[in-house]
Scaffold this motif. Structure first.
Motif: not given
Ligand code: ADP
Ligand code: ADP
Length: 228
Positions: A11, A13, A15, A17, A36-43
């Motif tokens: 991202y 910033n 990170v 992901a 865990p939260s932040g693992a990258g699943k939503t990404t």
């Molecule tokens: P999960 O779904 O497993 O909780 P995410 O894919 O949401 O994980 O997030 C993976 C990492 O990317 C986390 O560290 C999160 O804070 C970061 N992240 C997710 N979306 C954004 C974004 N739009 N901008 C910056 N960092 C992001």
């Protein structure tokens, strides 16, 4: 159905992901993504529907290389993918029927097709009697079933579910899982990101575990893991 080759997502910033992910999901599979939260699943899900682009690597969905897809091709591409979320994302000012039919209207389905498909899919999810009520009059489980009906009404090949049971009690969650299994049986590939240990452990499907943007485990008939 889904192929990731050396995919990284960083991202703006900084990170990381997803970190050089290689992954293949075949047509008809039912796959859990855990971690865990932040693992990258939503990404991962955002990359599959091309809401985000990778910084590195190739993504194929069906035969399509997403990097080569033109902007104007994206809406049609997304129509073949159903998505549901933890918070349902229903339109509050539309009835159950209208929330579902909206998905067909945007693809310019005929009135005849809408009058055939919407009742059929509401029947499938057990909400035929609630067609004319508004989302706020429904329980969480019912709202999720509307969301599910909307996501499958145009028969997508692929359904992505991001924590679909995250706000639901165990019984209601199993109601959603029964529907997802039925949809999978009818041929739709399903990828479900979840923290629900009891569901994952009982289903014994493929489990892809992620941590810090890496795949740490990929097992057929897997379990949630020791922790959690
Ligand atoms: P999960 O779904 O497993 O909780 P995410 O894919 O949401 O994980 O997030 C993976 C990492 O990317 C986390 O560290 C999160 O804070 C970061 N992240 C997710 N979306 C954004 C974004 N739009 N901008 C910056 N960092 C992001
Ligand atoms: P019909 O063949 O009359 O459409 P079905 O019982 O096969 O009835 O399906 C009922 C509804 O559920 C369909 O209208 C369709 O929208 C939805 N549906 C059924 N199976 C799937 C599937 N695998 N993927 C997406 N949607 C489905």
């Amino acid at each position: 159905m889904i192929q990731f080759q050396g995919v990284s997502k960083v991202y703006p910033n900084g990170v990381v992901a997803l970190n050089e992910i290689d992954l293949s999901i075949e047509k008809g599979e039912f796959v859990f993504m855990v971690g865990p939260s932040g693992a990258g699943k939503t990404t991962f899900i955002k990359l599959v529907i091309r809401r985000e682009l990778p910084n590195q690597g190739q993504i194929y969905i069906g035969r399509k290389n997403l990097a080569r897809m033109k902007e104007r091709e994206i809406p049609r591409f997304r129509r073949n993918i159903g998505v549901i979320f933890q918070d349902y994302k229903l339109l509050p000012n539309k009835t159950v029927f209208e929330n579902v039919s909206f998905a067909l209207e945007v693809i310019e389905a005929s009135r005849r097709e809408i009058m055939r498909q919407v009742p059929a899919v509401l029947e499938l999810v057990g909400l035929k009697d609630k067609a004319n009520v508004f989302p706020q009059e429904l329980s969480g489980g019912e709202q999720q079933r509307v969301s599910l009906a909307r996501s499958i009404v145009n028969r997508p090949l692929l359904l992505l579910a991001d924590e679909p049971t995250g706000n639901l009690d165990p019984d209601t969650s199993w109601g959603i899982m029964d529907l997802l299994m039925e949809i999978n049986k009818r041929g739709t590939t399903i990828v479900m990101a979840t923290h629900n240990k009891s569901i994952v452990d009982r289903m014994r499907r493929r489990v892809i575990a992620m941590e810090n943007g890496k795949i740490t485990r990929d097992e057929q008939k897997g379990v949630y893991g020791l922790e959690g």
